[in-house]
Design an enzyme around this catalytic site. Structure first.
Site, short mmCIF file in Angstrom:
data_model
loop_
_atom_site.label_atom_id
_atom_site.label_comp_id
_atom_site.label_asym_id
_atom_site.label_seq_id
_atom_site.Cartn_x
_atom_site.Cartn_y
_atom_site.Cartn_z
N ASP A 51 0.83 -1.20 0.00
CA ASP A 51 0.00 0.00 0.00
C ASP A 51 0.87 1.26 0.00
OD1 ASP A 51 -1.79 2.04 0.49
OD2 ASP A 51 -2.98 0.86 1.90
N TYR A 150 -12.09 14.03 -7.52
CA TYR A 150 -11.01 13.32 -8.23
C TYR A 150 -10.18 14.33 -9.03
CZ TYR A 150 -9.02 10.44 -12.03
OH TYR A 150 -8.19 9.86 -12.95
N GLN A 219 -23.90 13.69 -24.19
CA GLN A 219 -22.62 14.19 -23.68
C GLN A 219 -21.50 13.63 -24.56
OE1 GLN A 219 -24.60 11.96 -22.22
NE2 GLN A 219 -23.56 10.57 -20.82
N ARG A 221 -17.33 12.93 -25.63
CA ARG A 221 -16.01 12.60 -25.09
C ARG A 221 -15.10 12.16 -26.24
NH1 ARG A 221 -18.35 14.24 -21.36
NH2 ARG A 221 -18.42 13.52 -19.20
P1 NAD Z 1 -6.33 1.66 -12.55
O1 NAD Z 1 -7.33 1.90 -11.45
O2 NAD Z 1 -6.51 0.46 -13.40
O3 NAD Z 1 -4.86 1.63 -11.94
C1 NAD Z 1 -4.50 2.31 -10.78
C2 NAD Z 1 -3.78 1.31 -9.90
O4 NAD Z 1 -3.37 1.97 -8.71
C3 NAD Z 1 -4.67 0.13 -9.47
O5 NAD Z 1 -4.12 -1.10 -9.88
C4 NAD Z 1 -4.70 0.25 -7.96
O6 NAD Z 1 -4.71 -1.00 -7.29
C5 NAD Z 1 -3.43 1.01 -7.68
N1 NAD Z 1 -3.50 1.65 -6.38
C6 NAD Z 1 -4.52 2.41 -5.90
N2 NAD Z 1 -4.26 2.74 -4.64
C7 NAD Z 1 -3.06 2.19 -4.32
C8 NAD Z 1 -2.28 2.17 -3.14
N3 NAD Z 1 -2.69 2.80 -2.04
N4 NAD Z 1 -1.10 1.50 -3.16
C9 NAD Z 1 -0.68 0.84 -4.27
N5 NAD Z 1 -1.39 0.83 -5.42
C10 NAD Z 1 -2.56 1.49 -5.43
O7 NAD Z 1 -6.30 2.99 -13.40
P2 NAD Z 1 -5.65 3.28 -14.84
O8 NAD Z 1 -6.75 3.42 -15.78
O9 NAD Z 1 -4.56 2.33 -15.10
O10 NAD Z 1 -5.05 4.73 -14.58
C11 NAD Z 1 -3.70 4.96 -14.23
C12 NAD Z 1 -3.52 6.42 -13.85
O11 NAD Z 1 -3.92 7.25 -14.92
C13 NAD Z 1 -4.35 6.85 -12.63
O12 NAD Z 1 -3.58 7.74 -11.87
C14 NAD Z 1 -5.51 7.56 -13.24
O13 NAD Z 1 -6.06 8.52 -12.35
C15 NAD Z 1 -4.89 8.20 -14.46
N6 NAD Z 1 -5.88 8.45 -15.52
C16 NAD Z 1 -6.45 7.39 -16.17
C17 NAD Z 1 -7.38 7.64 -17.16
C18 NAD Z 1 -8.04 6.50 -17.90
O14 NAD Z 1 -8.88 6.78 -18.75
N7 NAD Z 1 -7.72 5.24 -17.63
C19 NAD Z 1 -7.76 8.96 -17.47
C20 NAD Z 1 -7.17 10.00 -16.78
C21 NAD Z 1 -6.21 9.73 -15.83
#
Ligand code: NAD
Length: 321
Positions: A51, A150, A219, A221
């Site tokens: 974590d 967020y 909407q 996107r």
């Molecule tokens: P995701 O939720 O699949 O991956 C995020 C990962 O972070 C998860 O596997 C989760 O277990 C891990 N995580 C969360 N809290 C944690 C903790 N306390 N310790 C260790 N690991 C932890 O999301 P994603 O789609 O792969 O997105 C990756 C990044 O890109 C994120 O920061 C997200 O906010 C950003 N983002 C994604 C998108 C999208 O469309 N996917 C769009 C904008 C921004």
């Protein structure tokens, strides 16, 4: 000797794909996450479960000067998770703690470059009221007014990374992702986003029936295929420009159009049933002028191509259930 990379959030959708790409590029990779990737075996050299909100755990995994750190870990999900308000305190606390912990260790050990994944959700709500003409130019982020907590946390963390760059000389890169999608992403369970949710609904529907779409579906996107997201990340890392910069597609569609596209890919005869549900802002599209200027590149693949790959993968997952 191989370059060493740390990928935080390596069990997530983008992180798991990024680890594959870094390995192909010859990196030695340490992945960190609360969980292993759900839909593939990680190819990271080391994968540490733990974590990142816990400073002691962070200091176990960030204990050297990495060539590259990719900070993708965040508490996130689709509209059903982010926009209901029910998870706001968790969203803000969890993600802010991760970024604070990581940066304090980066200050101690140094880093070649650190990448931070921000989001299009930081853009002001008042610039995204017209579905035909949203403004997501990077400079329009201020005066700030994101439509979700967020988005506020992402904006705070962007500033945190920029502050560490300014005060401690940390070499940061910041991208604002716009709706990344593709195979091996969350497609069920409540945290899935519109492209995956629609693919699942279509895959599970019988011809002649309808699928539910949240809101009026008008909407707008844009959606970025995962391979182009990875290309954008690496190009930004290789560039002198720190950002923040949009990494997104500028092929804007309405949610109803996205659903019609998936229906046509499936070959089924389905209609849309628009029902009340969380929608987010009325319009959003990636403004790609800055990325073209700075990186001499922008995403260009067609939405239909990426959605075809994604639908095929989700249909196959659904059949395995
Ligand atoms: P995701 O939720 O699949 O991956 C995020 C990962 O972070 C998860 O596997 C989760 O277990 C891990 N995580 C969360 N809290 C944690 C903790 N306390 N310790 C260790 N690991 C932890 O999301 P994603 O789609 O792969 O997105 C990756 C990044 O890109 C994120 O920061 C997200 O906010 C950003 N983002 C994604 C998108 C999208 O469309 N996917 C769009 C904008 C921004």
């Amino acid at each position: 000797m191989s370059k060493r990379a740390l990928v935080c959030g390596a069990g997530g959708f983008i992180g798991a794909h990024l680890v594959k790409r870094l390995k192909q590029e010859g990196y030695w990779v340490r992945g960190v996450d609360l969980k292993f990737p759900e839909y593939c075996n990680s190819v990271a050299n080391e994968f540490v479960i733990g974590d990142l909100r816990n400073p002691l755990f962070c200091s176990d995994v960030l204990n050297e000067k990495f060539d590259c750190i990719y900070q993708l870990a965040a508490d996130m999900g689709g509209a059903g998770y982010i926009f209901t308000g029910d998870n706001d305190a968790d969203l803000m606390t969890n993600s802010a703690l991760i970024n604070l912990n990581i940066l304090s260790l980066v200050k101690q050990f140094g880093v070649g470059k650190i990448f931070y994944s921000s989001s299009a959700c930081i853009y002001p709500e008042h610039n995204q009221l017209d579905p035909a003409n949203p403004n997501c130019e990077e400079s329009s982020a201020y005066p700030a007014n994101p439509d979700s907590e967020y988005g506020w946390e992402k904006l705070f963390s962007e500033r945190l990374y920029l502050s560490y760059a300014k005060n401690f000389g940390i070499n940061v890169r910041i991208a604002r992702f716009h709706n990344v999608f593709g195979p091996e992403g969350t497609w069920t369970g409540g945290k899935e986003k519109a492209p995956a949710a629609i693919c699942r609904k279509v895959a599970q529907a019988n011809s002649g029936s309808s699928i539910e779409i949240w809101g009026d579906g008008l909407q707008t996107r844009s959606f970025l295929y995962i391979d182009e997201c990875l290309e954008g990340i690496q190009r930004l890392m290789d560039n002198d420009f720190a950002g923040p910069v949009n990494i997104g597609s500028d092929e804007m569609v309405s949610i109803n159009e996205l659903a019609e596209l998936v229906i046509s890919i499936s070959g089924k005869a389905l209609t849309l049933n628009n029902i009340p549900g969380p929608m987010g802002v009325r319009g959003r599209n990636s403004d790609n002028r800055l990325i073209k200027e700075k990186l001499k590149w922008a995403p260009s693949s067609m939405l239909a191509d990426g959605m075809t790959q994604t639908y095929k993968w989700i249909e196959a997952q659904n059949q395995k259930k």
